[in-house]
Scaffold this motif. Structure first.
Motif, PDB file in Angstrom:
ATOM      1  N   LEU A 101       0.837  -1.195   0.000  1.00  0.00           N
ATOM      2  CA  LEU A 101       0.000   0.000   0.000  1.00  0.00           C
ATOM      3  C   LEU A 101       0.877   1.252   0.000  1.00  0.00           C
ATOM      4  N   GLN A 102       1.532   1.496  -1.118  1.00  0.00           N
ATOM      5  CA  GLN A 102       2.527   2.564  -1.249  1.00  0.00           C
ATOM      6  C   GLN A 102       1.947   3.947  -0.950  1.00  0.00           C
ATOM      7  N   GLY A 103       0.781   4.269  -1.483  1.00  0.00           N
ATOM      8  CA  GLY A 103       0.213   5.603  -1.304  1.00  0.00           C
ATOM      9  C   GLY A 103      -0.046   5.931   0.155  1.00  0.00           C
ATOM     10  N   GLU A 104      -0.665   5.017   0.865  1.00  0.00           N
ATOM     11  CA  GLU A 104      -0.936   5.257   2.280  1.00  0.00           C
ATOM     12  C   GLU A 104       0.371   5.275   3.077  1.00  0.00           C
ATOM     13  N   ALA A 105       1.319   4.437   2.679  1.00  0.00           N
ATOM     14  CA  ALA A 105       2.634   4.449   3.335  1.00  0.00           C
ATOM     15  C   ALA A 105       3.284   5.823   3.175  1.00  0.00           C
ATOM     16  N   GLU A 106       3.168   6.398   1.984  1.00  0.00           N
ATOM     17  CA  GLU A 106       3.741   7.730   1.719  1.00  0.00           C
ATOM     18  C   GLU A 106       3.163   8.777   2.674  1.00  0.00           C
ATOM     19  N   SER A 107       1.864   8.734   2.882  1.00  0.00           N
ATOM     20  CA  SER A 107       1.239   9.747   3.725  1.00  0.00           C
ATOM     21  C   SER A 107       1.688   9.615   5.179  1.00  0.00           C
ATOM     22  N   HIS A 108       1.813   8.403   5.679  1.00  0.00           N
ATOM     23  CA  HIS A 108       2.281   8.218   7.054  1.00  0.00           C
ATOM     24  C   HIS A 108       3.762   8.575   7.173  1.00  0.00           C
ATOM     25  N   TRP A 109       4.535   8.289   6.118  1.00  0.00           N
ATOM     26  CA  TRP A 109       5.939   8.652   6.165  1.00  0.00           C
ATOM     27  C   TRP A 109       6.116  10.176   6.196  1.00  0.00           C
ATOM     28  N   ALA A 110       5.329  10.881   5.418  1.00  0.00           N
ATOM     29  CA  ALA A 110       5.430  12.346   5.401  1.00  0.00           C
ATOM     30  C   ALA A 110       5.208  12.902   6.809  1.00  0.00           C
TER      31      ALA A 110
END
Length: 161
Positions: A114-123
């Protein structure tokens, strides 16, 4: 020290509080001791034991959110992704500025594709504490299990390709 077996994990029994009577807050001392035991167990590769010790620490002192996050990380290492995800999401809901849970959820979501959701949590995580990008810090200082560290590093590498 009295210990009882609870759900396959050792938990402190009532007599443990007496052994910590010299501490001004025996509940916090007990939770800290269990948290530290979890760290030792994890360092020895005993992630099942670490998960149990972190869980016991969190039950004794519910506001010890690092114990809850560490328990979720141990569960990730053991392949218990659903349990880990539920715990991490609950932590983030209650403590939205808790970088550890956001970084751990980033690693878990990456593992699940789930790359997109991972990106948001990483930000959110990186904006709160940039040390989570350092694998050495995660392993040596924060004492994350190797699996989640590898997942997070793969996620970070995918962002630069």
């Amino acid at each position: 020290m009295a210990l009882i077996l609870l759900f396959g994990c050792w938990s402190p029994g009532p007599a443990l509080g007496n052994s910590l009577a010299a501490d001004p807050d025996p509940v916090k001392a007990e939770a800290t001791a269990l948290y530290n035991l979890g760290a030792v167990q994890g360092a020895r590769g005993n992630w099942q034991g670490a998960r149990c010790s972190y869980g016991a620490a969190a039950r004794i002192q519910p506001d010890l959110i690092l114990a809850r996050s560490s328990r979720a990380l141990a569960a990730m290492e053991l392949g218990e992704l659903a349990v880990a995800e539920e715990t991490l999401r609950r932590l983030i809901r209650r403590h939205p500025l808790f970088a550890d849970a956001r970084a751990a959820l980033t690693a878990l979501l990456w593992r699940r594709g789930l790359q997109g959701e991972a990106e948001s949590h990483w930000a959110a995580s990186a904006g709160l504490d940039d040390r989570y990008a350092d694998a050495r810090w995660l392993l040596a200082t924060r004492q994350w299990p190797p699996g989640p560290v590898q997942d997070l590093q793969q996620f970070l590498a995918s962002r630069t390709s």
